[in-house]
Design a protein around this motif. Sequence first.
Motif, PDB file in Angstrom:
ATOM      1  N   PRO A  39      -1.499  -4.947  -4.813  1.00 54.37           N
ATOM      2  CA  PRO A  39      -2.527  -5.221  -4.938  1.00 54.37           C
ATOM      3  C   PRO A  39      -3.403  -4.953  -6.368  1.00 54.37           C
ATOM      4  O   PRO A  39      -2.739  -3.888  -6.825  1.00 54.37           O
ATOM      5  CB  PRO A  39      -3.300  -4.367  -3.608  1.00 54.37           C
ATOM      6  N   LYS A  40      -4.151  -5.164  -6.602  1.00 55.10           N
ATOM      7  CA  LYS A  40      -4.390  -4.055  -7.802  1.00 55.10           C
ATOM      8  C   LYS A  40      -5.815  -3.241  -7.648  1.00 55.10           C
ATOM      9  O   LYS A  40      -6.448  -2.563  -6.576  1.00 55.10           O
ATOM     10  CB  LYS A  40      -5.561  -5.092  -8.783  1.00 55.10           C
ATOM     11  N   PRO A  41      -5.734  -2.092  -8.568  1.00 53.34           N
ATOM     12  CA  PRO A  41      -7.120  -1.353  -8.554  1.00 53.34           C
ATOM     13  C   PRO A  41      -7.881  -1.921  -7.415  1.00 53.34           C
ATOM     14  O   PRO A  41      -8.770  -2.749  -8.306  1.00 53.34           O
ATOM     15  CB  PRO A  41      -6.925  -0.540  -9.445  1.00 53.34           C
ATOM     16  N   GLY A  42      -8.415  -1.193  -7.213  1.00 51.82           N
ATOM     17  CA  GLY A  42      -9.979  -1.153  -6.135  1.00 51.82           C
ATOM     18  C   GLY A  42     -10.268  -2.274  -4.990  1.00 51.82           C
ATOM     19  O   GLY A  42     -10.734  -1.488  -3.697  1.00 51.82           O
ATOM     20  N   HIS A  43      -8.449  -2.232  -4.087  1.00 51.65           N
ATOM     21  CA  HIS A  43      -8.493  -3.109  -3.592  1.00 51.65           C
ATOM     22  C   HIS A  43      -8.147  -1.572  -1.912  1.00 51.65           C
ATOM     23  O   HIS A  43      -7.492  -0.752  -2.761  1.00 51.65           O
ATOM     24  CB  HIS A  43      -6.845  -4.218  -3.062  1.00 51.65           C
ATOM     25  N   PRO A  44      -8.418  -1.791  -1.127  1.00 53.42           N
ATOM     26  CA  PRO A  44      -8.209  -0.747   0.097  1.00 53.42           C
ATOM     27  C   PRO A  44      -7.008  -0.471   0.410  1.00 53.42           C
ATOM     28  O   PRO A  44      -5.915   0.478   0.937  1.00 53.42           O
ATOM     29  CB  PRO A  44      -8.874  -1.267   1.239  1.00 53.42           C
ATOM     30  N   HIS A  45      -5.760  -2.319  -0.402  1.00 54.72           N
ATOM     31  CA  HIS A  45      -3.957  -1.577   0.353  1.00 54.72           C
ATOM     32  C   HIS A  45      -3.692  -1.643  -1.165  1.00 54.72           C
ATOM     33  O   HIS A  45      -2.344  -0.659  -1.322  1.00 54.72           O
ATOM     34  CB  HIS A  45      -3.928  -2.758   0.007  1.00 54.72           C
ATOM     35  N   TYR A  46      -4.675  -1.390  -2.234  1.00 55.69           N
ATOM     36  CA  TYR A  46      -3.235  -0.561  -3.881  1.00 55.69           C
ATOM     37  C   TYR A  46      -2.703   0.924  -3.241  1.00 55.69           C
ATOM     38  O   TYR A  46      -3.730   1.868  -2.572  1.00 55.69           O
ATOM     39  CB  TYR A  46      -4.838  -0.237  -4.542  1.00 55.69           C
ATOM     40  N   PRO A  47      -1.885   0.629  -3.535  1.00 57.68           N
ATOM     41  CA  PRO A  47      -1.010   2.253  -3.252  1.00 57.68           C
ATOM     42  C   PRO A  47      -1.434   3.142  -4.069  1.00 57.68           C
ATOM     43  O   PRO A  47      -0.627   4.419  -4.273  1.00 57.68           O
ATOM     44  CB  PRO A  47       0.119   2.092  -3.103  1.00 57.68           C
ATOM     45  N   VAL A  90      -9.867   1.920   8.647  1.00 59.66           N
ATOM     46  CA  VAL A  90      -9.332   2.746   8.306  1.00 59.66           C
ATOM     47  C   VAL A  90      -7.763   3.044   8.770  1.00 59.66           C
ATOM     48  O   VAL A  90      -6.743   3.613   7.473  1.00 59.66           O
ATOM     49  CB  VAL A  90      -9.984   4.336   8.877  1.00 59.66           C
ATOM     50  N   GLU A  91      -7.361   2.623   9.762  1.00 61.28           N
ATOM     51  CA  GLU A  91      -6.430   3.151   9.970  1.00 61.28           C
ATOM     52  C   GLU A  91      -5.288   2.028   9.197  1.00 61.28           C
ATOM     53  O   GLU A  91      -3.786   2.023   9.272  1.00 61.28           O
ATOM     54  CB  GLU A  91      -5.604   3.192  11.369  1.00 61.28           C
ATOM     55  N   ARG A  92      -5.649   0.477   9.695  1.00 60.98           N
ATOM     56  CA  ARG A  92      -5.690  -1.053   8.855  1.00 60.98           C
ATOM     57  C   ARG A  92      -5.109  -0.210   7.363  1.00 60.98           C
ATOM     58  O   ARG A  92      -3.920  -0.695   6.976  1.00 60.98           O
ATOM     59  CB  ARG A  92      -6.058  -2.078   8.750  1.00 60.98           C
ATOM     60  N   ASN A  93      -6.547  -0.042   6.760  1.00 61.28           N
ATOM     61  CA  ASN A  93      -6.244   0.374   4.971  1.00 61.28           C
ATOM     62  C   ASN A  93      -4.769   1.617   5.035  1.00 61.28           C
ATOM     63  O   ASN A  93      -4.882   1.066   3.738  1.00 61.28           O
ATOM     64  CB  ASN A  93      -7.585   0.942   4.817  1.00 61.28           C
ATOM     65  N   ALA A  94      -5.655   2.274   5.700  1.00 60.73           N
ATOM     66  CA  ALA A  94      -4.065   3.312   5.097  1.00 60.73           C
ATOM     67  C   ALA A  94      -2.739   2.384   5.263  1.00 60.73           C
ATOM     68  O   ALA A  94      -1.696   2.635   4.771  1.00 60.73           O
ATOM     69  CB  ALA A  94      -3.751   4.804   6.531  1.00 60.73           C
ATOM     70  N   LEU A  95      -2.134   2.230   6.715  1.00 67.98           N
ATOM     71  CA  LEU A  95      -0.455   1.321   6.780  1.00 67.98           C
ATOM     72  C   LEU A  95      -0.361   0.225   5.781  1.00 67.98           C
ATOM     73  O   LEU A  95       0.284   0.085   5.011  1.00 67.98           O
ATOM     74  CB  LEU A  95      -1.309   0.148   8.067  1.00 67.98           C
ATOM     75  N   GLY A  96      -1.734  -0.478   5.402  1.00 65.92           N
ATOM     76  CA  GLY A  96      -1.617  -1.295   3.841  1.00 65.92           C
ATOM     77  C   GLY A  96      -1.395  -0.622   2.914  1.00 65.92           C
ATOM     78  O   GLY A  96       0.339  -0.964   2.444  1.00 65.92           O
ATOM     79  N   LYS A  97      -1.227   0.405   2.913  1.00 72.17           N
ATOM     80  CA  LYS A  97      -1.045   1.134   1.613  1.00 72.17           C
ATOM     81  C   LYS A  97       0.359   1.723   1.394  1.00 72.17           C
ATOM     82  O   LYS A  97       0.794   1.129   0.800  1.00 72.17           O
ATOM     83  CB  LYS A  97      -2.071   3.029   1.365  1.00 72.17           C
ATOM     84  N   GLU A  98       0.856   2.033   3.292  1.00 70.03           N
ATOM     85  CA  GLU A  98       2.191   2.234   3.352  1.00 70.03           C
ATOM     86  C   GLU A  98       3.471   1.697   3.481  1.00 70.03           C
ATOM     87  O   GLU A  98       3.856   1.565   2.735  1.00 70.03           O
ATOM     88  CB  GLU A  98       1.846   3.505   4.579  1.00 70.03           C
ATOM     89  N   ILE A  99       2.736  -0.306   3.334  1.00 66.67           N
ATOM     90  CA  ILE A  99       3.799  -0.399   2.752  1.00 66.67           C
ATOM     91  C   ILE A  99       3.911  -1.026   1.796  1.00 66.67           C
ATOM     92  O   ILE A  99       4.678  -1.381   1.375  1.00 66.67           O
ATOM     93  CB  ILE A  99       2.757  -2.690   4.130  1.00 66.67           C
ATOM     94  N   TYR A 100       3.113  -1.394   0.926  1.00 66.25           N
ATOM     95  CA  TYR A 100       3.492  -1.199  -0.200  1.00 66.25           C
ATOM     96  C   TYR A 100       3.823  -0.118  -1.083  1.00 66.25           C
ATOM     97  O   TYR A 100       5.481  -0.361  -1.594  1.00 66.25           O
ATOM     98  CB  TYR A 100       2.313  -1.650  -1.191  1.00 66.25           C
TER      99      TYR A 100
END
Length: 398
Positions: free
Chosen positions: A163-171, A331-341
Amino acid sequence: MFDNKGQVNLNPDKPVITPWTFDNTLTEPVVTASRNPYFWAVDPAGNQLPYLDGIQLTLSEGGTEVGTLMAVQGDIDMQGRHIQLDQYTTLKQGEEQGDYSVRTWPTFAGSDVAFFFNMSMPGATGEAIRIKEFRQALSLAIDRSAIQEIQFLGLGTIRQGVPKPGHPHYPGDDIASLRTEYDPDTANAMLDAALGADARDGEGWRTYNGERIVMSITVTDAFGTWPDAAQVVGRAWEAVGVKTDVNTTTRTLHFTRWQTNEWAVMVWNEDTAGFTFSSIGKRAPEGAGSFHGPGCAQWLVDPDGENAFPCADESVALLEMHKRGPGLPSVERNALGKEIYKTIVENQYNIGIVGLSPMVQGVIVTKNSLKNVPDEAGNDWPLRTPNTGFPEQWYFSQ
């Protein structure tokens, strides 16, 4: 038949609350849609939207060049999809004569040309692909700056498909740029360590267990100069000793032969990086033709299927990460999103090249008489571009 009845583009009689309703089906060469009096939106002055009474979609036969020619001749009111970036200069030069304007809408996230490893490829090539360091080395072997300068006209950002910077899943910047530098020396050293420095055949190509590794790449020219980018990548991989076979095919054959597990690498864009838990198939083994591993995705549904191939444990784990997300608090979903990428990039399950550019459906041609079209809007297939430009508010000047 039931499914067709549920699709508005195949069943004009279906009631809808969209801005326009189809007058005929999308299977015809000229498709029209009329203003829907039941559309739910009004403008700030209280006027019923949409402004335009109707839309006409005309099938362009003869390839993308025909669409560009129609644009230059002033025969198109608005078009973005399949207007190719390599025609940008030609289109800009014809603006005055054709009475149109060209604008660019950069993509929302991901990478606008990406290389997806088939984690369910059989044989020696598949065994090599399932070695993490092999995939990582092939990312370092690519000169992305050359691709950006030529195929992307200098536009976009060199990056992995996140994802791009600013997205909650941006790693983070470190993950977005990981192994995007051009470092063939390190790539060679990593391949020597992963496969063995002497693991070569009589022609000097790298092998696995004595069998030549052949990275068969499938690519179509559906969007942009993807075949040219694939050729650049193919030459880069061969420069570090990995035999590569680039196959430019029709879009239909491209996907058909991927689903039958025939190719080692798929070229497409990663345009779902902003939709982590709703669009999974490009990152994990889910759905027919999963970009991550088509044979693995089939094996999960039917282990005895004709093209099924047992999933690697890491592929199943990646799918399970995606499946967990929707049920978690934000909060947990966004942390997982970052971890996926982070997991995808660190393991290099796919290779991003350049993103956040107008390469895919982002070169927008509009007649000068068509007003209210924004200079920039979100561009992404999951966003259903050009809907992001609010076409219900467009109108023609008198």
